[in-house]
Design a protein around this motif. Structure first.
Motif, PDB file in Angstrom:
ATOM      1  N   VAL A  78     -13.552 -32.401  36.723  1.00 52.84           N
ATOM      2  CA  VAL A  78     -13.545 -31.995  38.134  1.00 52.84           C
ATOM      3  C   VAL A  78     -14.761 -31.137  38.450  1.00 52.84           C
ATOM      4  O   VAL A  78     -15.408 -31.307  39.489  1.00 52.84           O
ATOM      5  N   GLN A  79     -15.104 -30.223  37.563  1.00 53.56           N
ATOM      6  CA  GLN A  79     -16.267 -29.360  37.772  1.00 53.56           C
ATOM      7  C   GLN A  79     -17.550 -30.190  37.881  1.00 53.56           C
ATOM      8  O   GLN A  79     -18.374 -29.973  38.779  1.00 53.56           O
ATOM      9  N   MET A  80     -17.736 -31.155  36.977  1.00 52.63           N
ATOM     10  CA  MET A  80     -18.937 -31.982  37.008  1.00 52.63           C
ATOM     11  C   MET A  80     -18.988 -32.861  38.258  1.00 52.63           C
ATOM     12  O   MET A  80     -20.046 -33.005  38.886  1.00 52.63           O
ATOM     13  N   VAL A  81     -17.850 -33.446  38.633  1.00 48.29           N
ATOM     14  CA  VAL A  81     -17.797 -34.306  39.805  1.00 48.29           C
ATOM     15  C   VAL A  81     -18.050 -33.483  41.071  1.00 48.29           C
ATOM     16  O   VAL A  81     -18.782 -33.911  41.969  1.00 48.29           O
ATOM     17  N   TYR A  82     -17.477 -32.295  41.132  1.00 39.44           N
ATOM     18  CA  TYR A  82     -17.688 -31.415  42.296  1.00 39.44           C
ATOM     19  C   TYR A  82     -19.165 -31.040  42.429  1.00 39.44           C
ATOM     20  O   TYR A  82     -19.733 -31.078  43.520  1.00 39.44           O
ATOM     21  N   LYS A  83     -19.799 -30.709  41.304  1.00 38.89           N
ATOM     22  CA  LYS A  83     -21.229 -30.364  41.322  1.00 38.89           C
ATOM     23  C   LYS A  83     -22.067 -31.558  41.799  1.00 38.89           C
ATOM     24  O   LYS A  83     -22.983 -31.400  42.605  1.00 38.89           O
ATOM     25  N   ALA A  84     -21.737 -32.746  41.314  1.00 41.14           N
ATOM     26  CA  ALA A  84     -22.456 -33.951  41.737  1.00 41.14           C
ATOM     27  C   ALA A  84     -22.262 -34.193  43.230  1.00 41.14           C
ATOM     28  O   ALA A  84     -23.193 -34.601  43.931  1.00 41.14           O
ATOM     29  N   ARG A  85     -21.063 -33.930  43.727  1.00 42.98           N
ATOM     30  CA  ARG A  85     -20.787 -34.116  45.154  1.00 42.98           C
ATOM     31  C   ARG A  85     -21.604 -33.144  46.002  1.00 42.98           C
ATOM     32  O   ARG A  85     -22.156 -33.517  47.039  1.00 42.98           O
TER      33      ARG A  85
ATOM     34  N   ARG B 248     -28.635 -33.587  49.373  1.00 36.33           N
ATOM     35  CA  ARG B 248     -29.651 -34.632  49.592  1.00 36.33           C
ATOM     36  C   ARG B 248     -29.482 -35.276  50.965  1.00 36.33           C
ATOM     37  O   ARG B 248     -30.456 -35.545  51.665  1.00 36.33           O
ATOM     38  N   ILE B 249     -28.242 -35.516  51.360  1.00 35.53           N
ATOM     39  CA  ILE B 249     -27.977 -36.123  52.667  1.00 35.53           C
ATOM     40  C   ILE B 249     -28.432 -35.186  53.778  1.00 35.53           C
ATOM     41  O   ILE B 249     -29.087 -35.614  54.742  1.00 35.53           O
ATOM     42  N   LYS B 250     -28.102 -33.906  53.668  1.00 32.32           N
ATOM     43  CA  LYS B 250     -28.518 -32.927  54.676  1.00 32.32           C
ATOM     44  C   LYS B 250     -30.037 -32.863  54.784  1.00 32.32           C
ATOM     45  O   LYS B 250     -30.591 -32.793  55.885  1.00 32.32           O
ATOM     46  N   GLU B 251     -30.730 -32.889  53.648  1.00 35.40           N
ATOM     47  CA  GLU B 251     -32.194 -32.867  53.660  1.00 35.40           C
ATOM     48  C   GLU B 251     -32.760 -34.116  54.325  1.00 35.40           C
ATOM     49  O   GLU B 251     -33.724 -34.038  55.094  1.00 35.40           O
TER      50      GLU B 251
END
Length: 108
Positions: free
Chosen positions: A81-88, A94-97
């Motif tokens: 969950v921690q890794m997936v949350y960080k990736a999200r 990236r989308i905001k940029e």
């Protein structure tokens, strides 16, 4: 290769069936796992269904079937969950940029 190894051991050390067979199985078991890990990679885009039985989680999809020990999954879940949350979070950034760049180009 296994047969050649057995013949070599017979010739060099004398053949003790049980001991040699156990050693060979132990040696090749580790190598087979390493080879499988190097040869195969699985990408899971979507799953079709999941079920649970006898302490195992079954995940089905186009990729085939994954069987995961529930106890192992439970102990690994916080890390997953921690890794997936960080990736999200990274994806959202990236989308905001990208949106900011497009907005800047449009407003010029």
């Amino acid at each position: 290769m296994k047969k050649e190894l057995i013949k070599f051991i017979e010739k060099e050390l004398g053949y003790q069936h049980e001991t040699v067979n156990k050693a060979i199985k132990k040696y090749f078991a580790g190598k087979e796992v390493e080879w499988k890990e190097k040869e195969k990679s699985m990408y899971i885009h979507e799953t079709d269904s999941m079920s649970c039985s006898n302490g195992e989680l079954y995940i089905f999809g186009e990729f085939g079937e994954i069987v995961w020990n529930c106890e192992t999954l439970f102990t690994d879940l916080p890390h997953i969950v921690q890794m997936v949350y960080k990736a999200r979070i990274e994806t959202d950034q990236r989308i905001k940029e990208s949106i900011a760049e497009i907005t800047k180009l449009i407003s010029e």
